[in-house]
Design an enzyme around this catalytic site. Structure first.
Site, PDB file in Angstrom:
ATOM      1  CD  GLU A  66     -11.596  -3.365   4.391  1.00  8.00           C
ATOM      2  OE1 GLU A  66     -10.556  -3.149   3.761  1.00  8.00           O
ATOM      3  OE2 GLU A  66     -12.141  -2.512   5.125  1.00  8.00           O
ATOM      4  CG  ASN A 125      -9.558  -3.823   8.039  1.00  8.99           C
ATOM      5  OD1 ASN A 125      -8.740  -3.880   8.954  1.00  8.99           O
ATOM      6  ND2 ASN A 125      -9.751  -2.728   7.326  1.00  8.99           N
ATOM      7  CE  LYS A 164      -2.312   3.427   5.610  1.00  6.15           C
ATOM      8  NZ  LYS A 164      -3.216   2.586   6.430  1.00  6.15           N
ATOM      9  CD  GLU A 177      -8.268  -5.799   3.482  1.00  2.79           C
ATOM     10  OE1 GLU A 177      -8.931  -6.372   2.601  1.00  2.79           O
ATOM     11  OE2 GLU A 177      -8.607  -4.700   3.961  1.00  2.79           O
ATOM     12  CB  SER A 178      -5.270  -3.953   9.509  1.00  2.40           C
ATOM     13  OG  SER A 178      -5.906  -3.049   8.639  1.00  2.40           O
ATOM     14  CE  LYS A 234      -7.809  -0.133   1.890  1.00  2.00           C
ATOM     15  NZ  LYS A 234      -6.532  -0.071   2.616  1.00  2.00           N
ATOM     16  CD  GLU A 263      -3.260   0.628   1.887  1.00  2.73           C
ATOM     17  OE1 GLU A 263      -4.133  -0.014   1.276  1.00  2.73           O
ATOM     18  OE2 GLU A 263      -3.345   0.930   3.099  1.00  2.73           O
TER      19      GLU A 263
END
Length: 265
Positions: A170, A191, A61, A221-222, A121, A59
């Site tokens: 997601e 997530n 970001k 994710e995360s 995203k 990613e």
């Protein structure tokens, strides 16, 4: 739905209305149809998994609502090249401006700098944004189950697929997963961040993976920061990762990617 998500979605509706007044739906559709041929997002992931590697959606970001600015020295093209050189399967680029300090130009710059497929995203609330995504060069879009009805997700997925884009749906919990599995996309993102408390636990993925059919690709994710985190997931047959913050805080994002994933085996 969390208060921050409600706020973001309200702003998105305002942004779509403003965008529509500046450029009509037929005009943005025409731009989407004239964009470069989409790159194979799902194929890039499957290619990594087929040779026994982790498939990393790396990613790009700059900031987040909970952490503020994550990377002050922010050069999307350089970051994209670094990711590509160090084994990323795909890119994810934040385009939300108000909450994540993203921009459509960041996606364009990142995609032009390498050959990797790119996920837009953002928070999709309208078909306008789907055309917008393709017009800016996106090869995939994100659909957030907690922000949309099943009918909305199905309509957005169909439109994205018609334009050659992949869909990453997601979810945050079992109820959302049950809804998301009604879509056709193979990409099921889990997530690990609780939208109400912002707490992150990898247990979220571990609790849900048994409910996902074998023909789907689980994207965790995360919360992936170390080689041990990667090993934990791969030991549970999760081989696809969307990672941003861990890389964005490193001096050289691609080198951090290689360090975390190569050392994990």
């Amino acid at each position: 739905m969390s208060d921050i998500l409600k706020k973001i979605l309200a702003v998105k509706a305002q942004e779509v209305a403003a965008a529509l007044s500046a450029k009509s739906l037929p005009a943005i559709r025409a731009e989407a149809e004239q964009a470069d041929t989409p790159r194979d997002f799902v194929g890039a992931i499957r290619g990594k998994i087929a040779v026994g590697q982790s498939a990393v959606i790396a990613e790009i970001k700059k900031a987040s609502p909970s952490k503020g600015v994550i990377r002050a020295d922010f050069r999307p093209a350089d970051i994209a090249q670094s990711y590509a050189q160090h084994g990323a399967a795909c890119l994810s680029v934040l385009t939300d401006e108000q909450f994540f300090q993203g921009n459509a130009e960041y996606l364009k710059q990142a995609r032009a700098a390498c050959e990797l497929p790119v996920l837009r995203k953002d928070f999709m609330v309208s078909e306008y944004q789907i055309y917008q995504a393709r017009a800016m060069g996106a090869d995939a879009i994100l659909l957030i189950a907690s922000a949309l009805t099943l009918n909305q997700m199905k309509a957005f997925e169909k439109l994205a697929n018609q334009m050659g884009m992949a869909v990453l749906v997601e979810v945050h919990d079992g109820a959302e997963l049950d809804v998301a599995l009604n879509l056709k996309t193979p990409l099921i993102g889990i997530n690990n961040r609780n939208l109400r408390t912002f707490e992150v636990t990898l247990q979220t993925t571990l609790d849900l993976i048994s409910r996902i059919p074998a023909d789907r690709i689980v994207v965790t994710e995360s919360g992936i920061f170390t080689a041990d985190d990667v090993k934990l997931m791969r030991n549970h047959q999760v081989h696809t990762f969307l990672v941003g913050e861990a890389f964005m805080r490193a001096d050289e994002p691609g080198e951090e990617l290689a360090k975390v994933f190569v050392s994990a085996g």
